[in-house]
Design a protein around this motif. Structure first.
Motif, PDB file in Angstrom:
ATOM      1  N   SER A 317      -8.703 -10.530   2.000  1.00  0.00           N
ATOM      2  CA  SER A 317      -8.906 -12.293   1.558  1.00  0.00           C
ATOM      3  C   SER A 317      -9.609 -12.838   0.085  1.00  0.00           C
ATOM      4  N   GLU A 318     -11.037 -11.767   0.575  1.00  0.00           N
ATOM      5  CA  GLU A 318     -11.780 -11.947  -0.284  1.00  0.00           C
ATOM      6  C   GLU A 318     -11.892 -10.610  -1.130  1.00  0.00           C
ATOM      7  N   VAL A 319     -11.370  -9.799  -0.865  1.00  0.00           N
ATOM      8  CA  VAL A 319     -10.803  -8.283  -1.739  1.00  0.00           C
ATOM      9  C   VAL A 319      -9.482  -9.098  -2.107  1.00  0.00           C
ATOM     10  N   GLU A 320      -8.228  -9.600  -2.500  1.00  0.00           N
ATOM     11  CA  GLU A 320      -7.431  -9.739  -3.035  1.00  0.00           C
ATOM     12  C   GLU A 320      -8.093 -11.403  -4.182  1.00  0.00           C
ATOM     13  N   ARG A 321      -8.942 -12.186  -3.745  1.00  0.00           N
ATOM     14  CA  ARG A 321      -9.621 -12.732  -4.568  1.00  0.00           C
ATOM     15  C   ARG A 321      -9.974 -12.393  -6.105  1.00  0.00           C
ATOM     16  N   ARG A 322     -10.698 -10.739  -5.982  1.00  0.00           N
ATOM     17  CA  ARG A 322     -10.477 -10.452  -7.016  1.00  0.00           C
ATOM     18  C   ARG A 322      -9.251  -9.654  -8.207  1.00  0.00           C
ATOM     19  N   MET A 323      -8.104  -9.875  -7.754  1.00  0.00           N
ATOM     20  CA  MET A 323      -7.180  -9.205  -8.397  1.00  0.00           C
ATOM     21  C   MET A 323      -7.048 -10.331  -8.750  1.00  0.00           C
ATOM     22  N   VAL A 324      -6.500  -9.974 -10.655  1.00  0.00           N
ATOM     23  CA  VAL A 324      -5.848 -10.530 -11.656  1.00  0.00           C
ATOM     24  C   VAL A 324      -4.414 -11.785 -10.284  1.00  0.00           C
ATOM     25  N   GLU A 326      -1.777 -12.690 -11.044  1.00  0.00           N
ATOM     26  CA  GLU A 326      -0.788 -11.776 -11.067  1.00  0.00           C
ATOM     27  C   GLU A 326      -0.030 -10.567 -10.656  1.00  0.00           C
ATOM     28  N   ASP A 327      -1.019 -10.041 -10.043  1.00  0.00           N
ATOM     29  CA  ASP A 327      -0.835  -8.937  -9.481  1.00  0.00           C
ATOM     30  C   ASP A 327      -1.297  -8.859  -8.157  1.00  0.00           C
ATOM     31  N   ARG A 328      -1.267 -10.319  -7.513  1.00  0.00           N
ATOM     32  CA  ARG A 328      -1.439 -10.345  -6.438  1.00  0.00           C
ATOM     33  C   ARG A 328      -0.122 -10.088  -5.162  1.00  0.00           C
ATOM     34  N   GLN A 329       0.809 -10.665  -5.571  1.00  0.00           N
ATOM     35  CA  GLN A 329       1.848 -10.721  -5.344  1.00  0.00           C
ATOM     36  C   GLN A 329       2.836  -9.324  -5.272  1.00  0.00           C
ATOM     37  N   LYS A 333       2.868  -7.093  -1.474  1.00  0.00           N
ATOM     38  CA  LYS A 333       4.268  -6.321  -0.825  1.00  0.00           C
ATOM     39  C   LYS A 333       4.135  -5.532  -0.747  1.00  0.00           C
ATOM     40  N   ALA A 334       3.498  -4.812  -1.438  1.00  0.00           N
ATOM     41  CA  ALA A 334       3.057  -2.848  -1.464  1.00  0.00           C
ATOM     42  C   ALA A 334       2.494  -2.300  -0.103  1.00  0.00           C
ATOM     43  N   PHE A 335       1.172  -3.628  -0.030  1.00  0.00           N
ATOM     44  CA  PHE A 335       0.085  -3.647   1.630  1.00  0.00           C
ATOM     45  C   PHE A 335       0.926  -4.162   2.693  1.00  0.00           C
ATOM     46  N   THR A 336       2.163  -4.840   3.096  1.00  0.00           N
ATOM     47  CA  THR A 336       2.500  -5.323   4.140  1.00  0.00           C
ATOM     48  C   THR A 336       3.931  -3.438   3.884  1.00  0.00           C
ATOM     49  N   GLY A 337       4.150  -3.856   3.491  1.00  0.00           N
ATOM     50  CA  GLY A 337       4.952  -2.289   2.967  1.00  0.00           C
ATOM     51  C   GLY A 337       4.714  -1.702   3.658  1.00  0.00           C
ATOM     52  N   CYS A 338       3.339  -0.906   3.120  1.00  0.00           N
ATOM     53  CA  CYS A 338       2.298  -0.386   4.136  1.00  0.00           C
ATOM     54  C   CYS A 338       2.043   0.494   5.571  1.00  0.00           C
ATOM     55  N   LEU A 339       2.377  -1.108   6.100  1.00  0.00           N
ATOM     56  CA  LEU A 339       1.560  -1.504   7.285  1.00  0.00           C
ATOM     57  C   LEU A 339       3.130  -2.082   8.521  1.00  0.00           C
ATOM     58  N   GLU A 341       6.407  -0.502   7.434  1.00  0.00           N
ATOM     59  CA  GLU A 341       7.506   0.310   6.982  1.00  0.00           C
ATOM     60  C   GLU A 341       6.852   1.665   6.838  1.00  0.00           C
ATOM     61  N   SER A 342       6.300   1.819   5.403  1.00  0.00           N
ATOM     62  CA  SER A 342       6.281   3.738   5.161  1.00  0.00           C
ATOM     63  C   SER A 342       4.745   4.252   5.524  1.00  0.00           C
ATOM     64  N   GLY A 343       3.832   3.249   5.743  1.00  0.00           N
ATOM     65  CA  GLY A 343       2.418   3.983   6.267  1.00  0.00           C
ATOM     66  C   GLY A 343       1.801   4.315   4.768  1.00  0.00           C
ATOM     67  N   GLU A 344       2.335   4.223   3.874  1.00  0.00           N
ATOM     68  CA  GLU A 344       1.676   4.747   2.809  1.00  0.00           C
ATOM     69  C   GLU A 344       1.306   3.607   1.893  1.00  0.00           C
ATOM     70  N   LEU A 345       0.058   3.817   1.288  1.00  0.00           N
ATOM     71  CA  LEU A 345       0.199   2.886  -0.232  1.00  0.00           C
ATOM     72  C   LEU A 345       0.226   3.449  -1.108  1.00  0.00           C
ATOM     73  N   GLN A 346      -0.475   2.949  -2.487  1.00  0.00           N
ATOM     74  CA  GLN A 346      -0.063   3.378  -4.038  1.00  0.00           C
ATOM     75  C   GLN A 346       0.272   1.757  -4.581  1.00  0.00           C
ATOM     76  N   GLN A 347      -1.602   2.306  -5.328  1.00  0.00           N
ATOM     77  CA  GLN A 347      -0.399   0.256  -5.926  1.00  0.00           C
ATOM     78  C   GLN A 347      -1.978   0.400  -7.155  1.00  0.00           C
ATOM     79  N   GLU A 348      -1.314   0.305  -8.376  1.00  0.00           N
ATOM     80  CA  GLU A 348      -2.337  -0.393  -9.508  1.00  0.00           C
ATOM     81  C   GLU A 348      -2.749  -2.114  -9.334  1.00  0.00           C
ATOM     82  N   VAL A 349      -3.543  -2.168  -9.004  1.00  0.00           N
ATOM     83  CA  VAL A 349      -4.012  -4.008  -9.938  1.00  0.00           C
ATOM     84  C   VAL A 349      -5.078  -4.083 -10.782  1.00  0.00           C
ATOM     85  N   ARG A 350      -4.498  -4.923 -11.253  1.00  0.00           N
ATOM     86  CA  ARG A 350      -5.848  -5.638 -12.326  1.00  0.00           C
ATOM     87  C   ARG A 350      -7.296  -6.681 -12.041  1.00  0.00           C
TER      88      ARG A 350
END
Length: 553
Positions: A317-324, A326-329, A333-339, A341-350
């Motif tokens: 949660s402390e890492v996520e607080r650094r994100m803008v 609007e990008d957290r949701q 979603k990508a983070f949960t899908g990685c854990l 479903e897919s096992g892979e994560l590729q995301q760009e955040v501000r």
């Protein structure tokens, strides 16, 4: 025994009790040629060198001949004879040498990213010095191509060079590098076609490796290294190192040229230049891991710096607080899908910086199974510069470079969007096609600089007088189109026409000079004058020419 040795593919010698060669089997004769002939004593052996730990050849002694390095394994004597197995170590030693070369070159390239960037020329020269030392050569040079000469940009050489010095092209091996447009490596000039070159006659340089430099996608000059004595034959590792270094130098030169241009044009914006220098640093890479069991993230020191976090082990949660916000949701979603479903994560955040700047971070990760449970392991990288470059490219592709108005491509896109919107909502909109009159007289009598100032002034007036939802597009040399959402035919549109014409006819002042133009205008409205973008523009263009007075030019 000798008969059985003739059937094997391994190389064997048979020695007598005094260490004298009695027999060589056929593979050994093929390997040795005229060396170590029967009747000769086996030379003294040395410990095997340069082989990595765990190698199957570590139990061999080493014997160096003229062009061969052999591994020697002596078998226990039997009945007065001793078998000696030979292994050609030359390929293995060459591979080990190239492996160490690559490690050295990777270390040098890694160190270059930490060189101070405030003085860019000095940074290049430090890079040249490190690279020349790694290559085993005496000098390095970065030059800019100037027709029949090369201008010195940066150097590390025992000869007295200075920045800006012009070197005749015909006296440089770099001429052949530019002509071939590829890497040129000559370990001994006297063994090449360059032995008769003017450069060798003038300088006596015997070894050279160089490559063309590209800056902003265009040929810029050369990166070259040389030494007075001949060099060992250049390897593929040498060539790859010089190619990587050329890309690094090219990027550095791009940034240097950009910074120089901005420094000349915007001296009063020193703070922005400082930011650009920081943005020009080589991208840093950090790694991170997340344990689903504990919910905590572990960051490398570089990752902490990129995220501006004080600790390396902390809750997600402390890492996520650094994100803008609007990008957290999207991130979650990508983070949960990685854990799950897919096992892979590729995301760009501000990320929101302390000075309210926004930077971009690319996070990639993969779920791996370990003995104590799954672990999400990944890397993160600052991609702010790439994002800004992409946005600049998109802007340049959709806007007029002189006036900043949208161009024809973006105009058609907005027209199609507005048509779809009005079709869905049963609404109307209008557009104006404007052609400047007497503009050619300004260009002919006062020059194109005056004409450009007129176009920029008129574009600025139009943008200021219209609503933020309206679009001002430049579709030709002196042609503009105004897209007016929600503007239906009627008194309001007619009044706007008169106001637009009045704004255009106001004189454009430039010091003591004043320029006057007027305009012809055609108006089209959706849906009565056309059902698509092309039809509407054609209708407005036709109206404009019908109303254009014959005396106007």
């Amino acid at each position: 025994m000798i008969a059985s040795l003739a059937q094997t593919e391994q190389c064997w010698l048979v020695l007598d009790a005094h260490g004298v060669i009695h027999h060589r089997n056929p593979p050994a004769s093929l390997l040795l040629g005229t060396a170590l002939m029967p009747g000769q004593a086996l030379p003294p052996l040395a410990p095997c060198a340069l082989l990595g730990e765990g190698s199957s050849l570590l139990d061999l002694a080493q014997l160096a001949l003229d062009e061969l390095t052999l591994g020697v394994q002596l078998q226990p004597p039997q009945a007065g004879w001793q078998l000696c197995r030979l292994v050609d170590l030359t390929p293995a030693l060459q591979q080990e040498h190239e492996r160490r070369q690559r490690e050295c070159y990777l270390s040098v390239l890694s160190e270059l990213s930490s060189l101070p960037e405030k003085n860019r020329v000095r940074r290049l020269e430090l890079a040249l010095s490190h690279a020349a030392e790694a290559l085993g050569l005496q000098a390095g040079l970065v030059t800019r191509y100037c027709g029949d000469a090369l201008e010195v940009v940066a150097h590390c050489a025992p000869q007295p060079f200075s920045h800006g010095t012009l070197l005749p092209l015909e006296l440089m091996y770099c001429e052949h590098t530019l002509r071939s447009n590829s890497l040129l490596a000559v370990h001994d000039i006297l063994d090449s076609v360059l032995a008769d070159s003017a450069c060798y006659r003038q300088t006596g340089i015997r070894s050279y490796i160089g490559i063309p430099l590209e800056v902003d996608g265009q040929r810029y000059g050369t990166l070259a290294f040389w030494g007075l004595p001949p060099h060992a034959p250049f390897t593929e590792a040498d060539a790859q190192f010089v190619r990587h270094l050329a890309r690094w130098v090219g990027i550095g030169l791009e940034r240097k040229l950009a910074a120089d241009e901005l420094s000349l044009s915007y001296r009063i914006l020193e703070e922005q230049l400082d930011w650009l220098r920081l943005a020009g640093q080589v991208a840093r890479l950090g790694h991170w891991s997340y344990s689903p069991r504990s919910g905590w993230v572990t960051l490398s020191a570089e990752a902490c710096a990129l995220l501006a976090l004080p600790r390396q082990h902390l809750p997600l949660s402390e890492v996520e607080r650094r994100m803008v916000v609007e990008d957290r949701q999207r991130w979650r979603k990508a983070f949960t899908g990685c854990l799950y479903e897919s096992g892979e994560l590729q995301q760009e955040v501000r990320l929101r910086q302390q000075d309210d700047r926004v930077s971009w971070l690319s996070l990639r990760a993969q779920l791996v199974e370990r003995g104590d449970g799954p672990l999400l392991f990944g890397v993160l990288m600052d991609v702010t510069e790439a994002k800004e470059s992409q946005q600049l490219i998109l802007y340049q592709a959709s806007h007029d470079g002189l006036t900043g108005c949208v161009n024809r491509v973006l105009l058609f896109d907005r027209l199609e969007q507005e048509i779809r919107r009005c079709e869905r909502l049963q609404q109307s909109f209008s557009l104006m096609f404007i052609d400047l009159d007497r503009f050619k007289l300004v260009n002919d009598h006062h020059g194109h600089d005056a004409g450009d100032k007129v176009l920029m002034a008129i574009a600025n007036r139009l943008q200021r007088m219209l609503r933020t939802t309206d679009t001002v597009a430049r579709v030709g040399g002196d042609e503009f189109v105004l897209l007016l959402p929600g503007m239906a035919p009627g008194r309001g549109l007619a009044m706007l026409q008169q106001e637009v014409l009045a704004q255009i006819e106001r004189p454009v002042r430039d010091g003591r000079h004043s320029y006057r133009v007027s305009a012809s205008m055609g108006v089209a409205s959706y849906p009565q004058d056309g059902g698509d973008a092309g039809a509407l523009l054609k209708f407005a263009d036709g109206r404009m020419y019908q109303e254009k007075r014959p005396a106007r030019h």
